[in-house]
Design a protein around this motif. Structure first.
Motif, PDB file in Angstrom:
ATOM      1  N   VAL A   1       2.831  -3.093 -27.142  1.00  0.00           N
ATOM      2  CA  VAL A   1       3.340  -1.851 -26.555  1.00  0.00           C
ATOM      3  C   VAL A   1       2.602  -0.640 -27.108  1.00  0.00           C
ATOM      4  CG1 VAL A   1       5.398  -0.418 -26.322  1.00  0.00           C
ATOM      5  CG2 VAL A   1       5.587  -2.889 -26.144  1.00  0.00           C
TER       6      VAL A   1
ATOM      7  N   VAL B   1       0.137  -7.751 -24.801  1.00  0.00           N
ATOM      8  CA  VAL B   1       1.196  -6.859 -24.352  1.00  0.00           C
ATOM      9  C   VAL B   1       1.458  -5.743 -25.352  1.00  0.00           C
ATOM     10  CG1 VAL B   1       3.626  -6.747 -23.630  1.00  0.00           C
ATOM     11  CG2 VAL B   1       2.269  -8.728 -23.061  1.00  0.00           C
TER      12      VAL B   1
ATOM     13  N   LEU C   1      11.995 -10.899 -20.001  1.00  0.00           N
ATOM     14  CA  LEU C   1      11.481 -12.172 -20.503  1.00  0.00           C
ATOM     15  C   LEU C   1      12.371 -12.711 -21.615  1.00  0.00           C
ATOM     16  CD1 LEU C   1       9.280 -14.381 -20.687  1.00  0.00           C
ATOM     17  CD2 LEU C   1       8.083 -12.873 -22.293  1.00  0.00           C
ATOM     18  N   SER C   2      12.806 -11.834 -22.520  1.00  0.00           N
ATOM     19  CA  SER C   2      13.641 -12.299 -23.631  1.00  0.00           C
ATOM     20  C   SER C   2      14.968 -12.855 -23.123  1.00  0.00           C
ATOM     21  CB  SER C   2      13.884 -11.178 -24.635  1.00  0.00           C
ATOM     22  OG  SER C   2      14.745 -10.206 -24.102  1.00  0.00           O
TER      23      SER C   2
ATOM     24  N   ALA D   1       9.441  -7.055 -21.099  1.00  0.00           N
ATOM     25  CA  ALA D   1       9.679  -7.843 -22.316  1.00  0.00           C
ATOM     26  C   ALA D   1      11.158  -8.175 -22.475  1.00  0.00           C
ATOM     27  CB  ALA D   1       9.174  -7.077 -23.540  1.00  0.00           C
ATOM     28  N   THR D   2      12.015  -7.230 -22.142  1.00  0.00           N
ATOM     29  CA  THR D   2      13.454  -7.480 -22.231  1.00  0.00           C
ATOM     30  C   THR D   2      13.888  -8.534 -21.220  1.00  0.00           C
ATOM     31  OG1 THR D   2      13.795  -5.214 -22.994  1.00  0.00           O
ATOM     32  CG2 THR D   2      15.728  -6.382 -22.152  1.00  0.00           C
TER      33      THR D   2
ATOM     34  N   VAL E   1       6.616  -1.891 -19.741  1.00  0.00           N
ATOM     35  CA  VAL E   1       6.324  -2.993 -20.665  1.00  0.00           C
ATOM     36  C   VAL E   1       7.598  -3.429 -21.384  1.00  0.00           C
ATOM     37  CG1 VAL E   1       5.059  -3.637 -22.753  1.00  0.00           C
ATOM     38  CG2 VAL E   1       3.914  -2.341 -20.964  1.00  0.00           C
TER      39      VAL E   1
ATOM     40  N   LEU F   1       4.024 -10.499 -27.227  1.00  0.00           N
ATOM     41  CA  LEU F   1       4.541 -10.600 -25.859  1.00  0.00           C
ATOM     42  C   LEU F   1       5.840  -9.853 -25.616  1.00  0.00           C
ATOM     43  CD1 LEU F   1       3.878 -14.384 -25.204  1.00  0.00           C
ATOM     44  CD2 LEU F   1       2.495 -12.435 -24.473  1.00  0.00           C
ATOM     45  N   MET F   2       6.589  -9.555 -26.672  1.00  0.00           N
ATOM     46  CA  MET F   2       7.937  -9.038 -26.471  1.00  0.00           C
ATOM     47  C   MET F   2       8.161  -7.757 -27.242  1.00  0.00           C
ATOM     48  SD  MET F   2      10.144 -12.488 -26.781  1.00  0.00           S
ATOM     49  CE  MET F   2      11.550 -11.736 -26.032  1.00  0.00           C
ATOM     50  N   ASP F   3       9.161  -7.019 -26.806  1.00  0.00           N
ATOM     51  CA  ASP F   3       9.633  -5.841 -27.509  1.00  0.00           C
ATOM     52  C   ASP F   3      10.227  -6.260 -28.855  1.00  0.00           C
ATOM     53  OD1 ASP F   3      10.503  -3.071 -27.777  1.00  0.00           O
ATOM     54  OD2 ASP F   3      12.517  -3.880 -27.445  1.00  0.00           O
TER      55      ASP F   3
ATOM     56  N   ALA G   1      12.927  -9.276 -29.554  1.00  0.00           N
ATOM     57  CA  ALA G   1      12.454 -10.441 -30.304  1.00  0.00           C
ATOM     58  C   ALA G   1      13.341 -10.711 -31.513  1.00  0.00           C
ATOM     59  CB  ALA G   1      11.004 -10.227 -30.736  1.00  0.00           C
TER      60      ALA G   1
END
Length: 192
Positions: free
Chosen positions: A142, A140, A54-55, A51-52, A47, A95-97, A101
């Motif tokens: 985590v 998402v 995606l970022s 997320a990384t 996950v 959605l993101m770490d 983020a």
């Protein structure tokens, strides 16, 4: 200690206590414990890795800057902008770490915060609280995946239980956003 070092010491302490104090942990259990830990960690790392990725894609495409520009173009009302900022950060947190983020969105949203006249400590608290709420919110979140592994429950069961905490978190985020004194009283007392 850093969080990683503290976790390592906690694991070491738990093994020592389990083996020598309570004597409930046996060496024959260690392979299964290590395997279960590896599985739980792999889900979490998958996950975080996604997320990384995606970022990085969003940063390359300059999506955060576009979002900040659209927010200011949408309205100049401070209350609406603060609500939109909270919604954006909640959505991003889902959605993101957390680290990704912060690195990606804070530099883009900082000019907006300054334009709104927000104290930087206040803005940092808003960002952190909203992203942390997203950290345990579907799809998402985590922490949800860690919770399902540790609690041996389905994601649906965990989501039902976690929803009151999400609501409390959102109320807290709104209080921090619209009552800056909640965040700023201690720094003010210390002369910052």
């Amino acid at each position: 200690y850093t969080p990683t070092e503290a976790a390592t010491i906690a694991v070491f302490y738990a093994i020592v206590v389990g083996l020598f104090v309570t004597k409930k942990l046996k060496l024959k259990h260690m392979p299964k414990i290590l395997f279960d830990s590896a599985v739980a960690s792999s889900v979490l790392m998958l996950v975080v890795g996604m997320a990384t990725a995606l970022s990085r894609i969003l940063t390359i495409l300059q999506i955060p800057q576009a979002i900040a520009n659209e927010l200011t173009a949408f309205t100049s009302n401070k209350i609406i902008l603060l609500l939109l900022l909270n919604l954006l950060l909640l959505f991003v947190g889902c959605l993101m770490d957390l680290g990704a983020a912060v690195v990606m969105f804070v530099p883009c949203l900082l000019p907006l915060a300054e334009q709104l006249g927000l104290n930087l400590v206040h803005f940092g608290a808003m960002v952190t609280i909203n992203l942390i709420i997203g950290f345990f919110t579907p799809p998402v979140g985590v922490c949800l995946y860690v919770g399902t592994s540790v609690g041996n429950v389905t994601i649906e069961e965990l989501c039902k239980v976690i929803m009151p905490f999400v609501v409390i978190g959102i109320v807290l985020a709104l209080i921090v956003t619209f009552v800056p004194a909640v965040t700023l009283w201690l720094p003010t007392m210390m002369g910052y």
